[in-house]
Design a protein around this motif. Sequence first.
Motif, short mmCIF file in Angstrom:
data_model
loop_
_atom_site.label_atom_id
_atom_site.label_comp_id
_atom_site.label_asym_id
_atom_site.label_seq_id
_atom_site.Cartn_x
_atom_site.Cartn_y
_atom_site.Cartn_z
N LEU A 138 37.65 26.88 -13.49
CA LEU A 138 38.74 26.57 -12.58
C LEU A 138 39.85 25.87 -13.34
CD1 LEU A 138 36.73 25.33 -9.46
CD2 LEU A 138 37.69 27.61 -9.86
N CYS A 142 42.50 21.22 -10.84
CA CYS A 142 42.15 21.67 -9.49
C CYS A 142 41.62 20.54 -8.62
CB CYS A 142 41.14 22.82 -9.56
SG CYS A 142 39.51 22.33 -10.17
N ALA A 147 40.44 20.95 -4.79
CA ALA A 147 39.38 21.95 -4.93
C ALA A 147 38.01 21.28 -4.87
CB ALA A 147 39.55 22.69 -6.25
N ASN A 206 41.29 29.76 -5.03
CA ASN A 206 41.21 29.04 -6.30
C ASN A 206 41.76 29.88 -7.45
OD1 ASN A 206 39.31 26.47 -5.73
ND2 ASN A 206 38.50 28.21 -4.57
#
Length: 628
Positions: A138, A142, A147, A206
């Motif tokens: 990711l 994030c 996230a 994402n």
Amino acid sequence: MTNDADALFLVEARQLVESLEQGLLDLKSRPDDRALIDGVFRDLHTLKGTGAMFGQVELAQFLHDFESAFEAVREGRIPATPALINLGLKARDHVTTLLDGGPSGPGADLLADLQDLVTGAGDAAGVEAPDWSLTFHLAPDCLVLGARPQGLLDDLRSVGASGIEPVLGRLPDLRAMQADRLYIGWRMTLPSTLDEAAIRDVFLFNEEGLEFDLHRDGSAEPQPEEDPPAAMAAQPKGRERAMMRVPAERLDEMMDRVGELVIAEARLAEIAARLGDPNLVAVAEEIKRLATGMRETTMSIRMTPIGSITGRFRRLVHDLNDTLGKEIALEIAGEETELDKTVIEMLADPLMHLIRNAADHGLEPAADRRALGKPEAGTIRLSARYSGAEVVITLADDGRGLDTARIRARAEARGLVAADAELDEAAIRALILAPGFSTAEAVTELSGRGVGMDVVKRTVEQLRGSIDIDSEPGHGTQIHMRLPLTLAIIDGLLVEIAGERYTIPLAAVEHIIELPDEHATAGNRTRFLDIRDQLVPFLRMRDLLDSPGDPGPYQKVVVVTAGELRVGLTVDRIIGSSQTVIKQLSPLHASLKTFSGATVLGDGSVALILDVPQLVAFGQGRDSMEAA
């Protein structure tokens, strides 16, 4: 969506559709080409994704199954058969229908056919797909954006992920570690029954900064997806050459403005020369330099390679193979040759008709070609090349050629030519361009109604071009079209004839000489000049234009080229060269074929622009009548 966003989506989508069609056509001849398979899959995937992004739900749903089918091809589970490619082309047509607002109903039948085809191909191949191997990281920031990696891993477990393990290769030294940065990635295995789209959907929220590597175990890692189109990316990445799309009408408006600027610059230069003010002359010269640069830049923006329309010709030939039951190969040369976008747009339909005509009338059936010692596959060749400030486009085939006796008989039967008319071979061949002419014995969906070739001729003439036909019985036909590079602004040679000024396109001018004294009077009927040891015919422009009065001394001869001909045009005076903005003649004067338009001069007066090919043809016809 806003109107601008909707228009932008349609432009991008149609480009993807064209790319998809070309990939499918190439794949038919190279079904094992991995790069082509990947390209088709990318086009389907991008088209589906952008359609969903812009609210095209039916489009996205329809493309989902086709994307899955070509994913199976990419993984080697099913082959890229001609049947699958033909179905893909039908899907491309349905996508175009959906983009045009048409019904979605036919898509269900296509999807059913696809399911049968894929199932049968999979059973025949007997290949069981291996499991997926997934590695991802990711975006490092994030966590700051909210996230939840743990929730994402739970979602992956819910679709069957197993063997999940962390990837720790990016962990920094403890002293450099930041609490709000994510340094860990993950690696796992996913069931083979999942399709790639279902796995990617888990990462829907994402995607920003995501590094994603998904491939089948034991297979080569696929090449990364191409970046999305710049206009559709959330945050466009830097590129070596930034691209921008603008509506075509804005380019047309810009060209009109540049044309008016050229006219205004010419008037300023005229005034500056008359007043003789050095400062004004300097400013006029600077504006001329800037106007010339603006003209060249604007014209270069409008120039489009002929390859932008050849894709539809390849699809046409692909369909004609099935429709006519003939094996036809299309060869294209000079796709990089550029023409004004208006010329390109107007040429598309005439070229489509010429290709249909060559396939239907020109190429023989395979059995006949075998008997003649020819290859079973007929060839149609489309080529484009520069010739001065013109482009020559040639459409040739290796078929049966033109039967001039049959053409003449059919023309006489239809009242297009008198039975006692004297016509040479070229004139007889040109009869196929006459309205209402056809040699087809029966009307089919492709030909037989006597329309088409006359439209080709009319379009070429509207573009200020010329068309010639060559043919050899048993060895094919060649149709040559000569067209100007642009329809807006040209370099012209300004001349004077009987006190009136005319412009000759400078691209057609070869050289200028003095008219010899022995030819100065109209009483001398010799119509040839010895120029560099070659006899060149010449036309007396005063006679052609029915100008009053007698010519003065020191007449000039402007030697021009018209197709393959060199012809001299006598004029009273050479004024000079200038940028010429072409203004169309009114409908009342449109029948004057010897003029292609008019231009406004620096003093505000108007000069007619001579259409050299039409003028030469008119002069030759007039000479023939006088000789008779």
